[in-house]
Design an enzyme around this catalytic site. Structure first.
Site, PDB file in Angstrom:
ATOM      1  N   ASP A   1      54.253  13.687  30.227  1.00  0.00           N
ATOM      2  CA  ASP A   1      53.226  13.183  29.292  1.00  0.00           C
ATOM      3  C   ASP A   1      52.347  12.066  29.859  1.00  0.00           C
ATOM      4  OD1 ASP A   1      54.682  14.936  27.765  1.00  0.00           O
ATOM      5  OD2 ASP A   1      55.148  13.537  26.152  1.00  0.00           O
TER       6      ASP A   1
ATOM      7  N   CYS B   1      59.935  10.443  25.259  1.00  0.00           N
ATOM      8  CA  CYS B   1      59.884  11.745  25.938  1.00  0.00           C
ATOM      9  C   CYS B   1      60.597  11.756  27.285  1.00  0.00           C
ATOM     10  CB  CYS B   1      58.442  12.223  26.020  1.00  0.00           C
ATOM     11  SG  CYS B   1      57.811  12.592  24.358  1.00  0.00           S
TER      12      CYS B   1
ATOM     13  N   LYS C   1      54.128  20.852  24.573  1.00  0.00           N
ATOM     14  CA  LYS C   1      55.188  20.680  23.586  1.00  0.00           C
ATOM     15  C   LYS C   1      54.619  19.982  22.360  1.00  0.00           C
ATOM     16  CE  LYS C   1      56.736  16.408  25.760  1.00  0.00           C
ATOM     17  NZ  LYS C   1      56.365  15.529  24.642  1.00  0.00           N
TER      18      LYS C   1
HETATM   19  C1  VGL Z   1      55.781  10.534  22.850  1.00  0.00           C
HETATM   20  C2  VGL Z   1      55.838   9.577  20.771  1.00  0.00           C
HETATM   21  C3  VGL Z   1      55.179  10.661  20.226  1.00  0.00           C
HETATM   22  C4  VGL Z   1      56.112  10.433  24.308  1.00  0.00           C
HETATM   23  C5  VGL Z   1      55.139  11.641  22.332  1.00  0.00           C
HETATM   24  O1  VGL Z   1      55.458  11.110  25.139  1.00  0.00           O
HETATM   25  O2  VGL Z   1      57.034   9.659  24.651  1.00  0.00           O
HETATM   26  N1  VGL Z   1      56.141   9.515  22.061  1.00  0.00           N
HETATM   27  N2  VGL Z   1      54.840  11.684  21.022  1.00  0.00           N
END
Ligand code: VGL
Ligand code: ZN
Length: 206
Positions: free
Chosen positions: A8, A151, A106
């Protein structure tokens, strides 16, 4: 066979983004350097529809940071982030994507969140990452990216549970830290699950 998973590393998780992780940009240059010493690099991408149930804005009367029961799972409500087709969902410009061989989106199902790059939070559906790594003969997984306490944590925990020898490159990760200790706590949980915490120097010099 070793694989590097970039978790991410997207515009909404770095400075100026909708869910900016403090010092999030710092992971980019390390991730770029690490990629050069891995035979396989893949990326996960938080990739929500605009009606995603993890967004506080989609629950009237709720605020960012509230925790709700979402079809039987506890869900933290986040700001609107990483919406499909927006700049916030795109990978950070300075992230080298030239060696990334596969991208695993995702959080695409509006009714459930997905912190792990392997499964949604209810382990109801897989993303295909495990099958992909199996096909490539991967036995060792190295995890870097955002965010340490969400994540990165759940991707690494699932990786270890699936039987991969799993490493988290700590200096190539940053956390949200809603509570100041969240990232440290996450690292302790990962260690307790048999995940090895390493520094990028150990890998780049070794
Ligand atoms: C994430 C919160 C919401 C992350 C993704 O990538 O850690 N955290 N969506
Ligand atoms: Zn998200």
């Amino acid at each position: 066979m070793k694989a590097l998973i970039l978790v991410d590393i997207q515009n909404d998780f770095v400075e100026g983004g909708a869910l900016a992780v403090p010092d999030g940009n710092a992971v980019v240059s390390i991730a770029n350097r690490l990629q050069k010493v891995f035979p396989l690099v893949v990326a996960t991408q938080d990739f929500h529809p605009s009606d995603h149930a993890s967004f506080a804005a989609n629950h009237s009367g709720s605020e960012i940071g509230d925790v709700i029961d979402l079809y039987g799972l506890l869900q933290i409500l986040w700001p609107v982030h990483c919406v499909q087709g927006t700049a916030g969902a795109a990978f950070v410009d300075s992230l080298d994507m030239s060696a990334v061989q596969a991208i695993f989106p995702k959080g695409t199902d509006p009714s459930i969140d997905s912190y792990s790059g392997f499964f949604d939070n209810g382990k109801r559906k897989a993303t295909g990452l495990h099958e992909y790594l199996q096909e490539k003969g991967v036995t060792e997984v190295y995890v870097v990216g955002l965010a340490t306490d969400y994540c990165v944590k759940y991707t690494a925990l699932d990786s270890a549970a699936l039987g991969y020898q799993t490493f988290v490159v700590v200096d190539a990760c940053r956390g949200v830290n809603i509570q100041p200790n969240d990232s440290d706590d996450a690292l302790r949980v990962m260690e307790a699950a048999g995940i090895q915490l390493v520094n990028s120097q150990d890998i780049l010099e070794g």
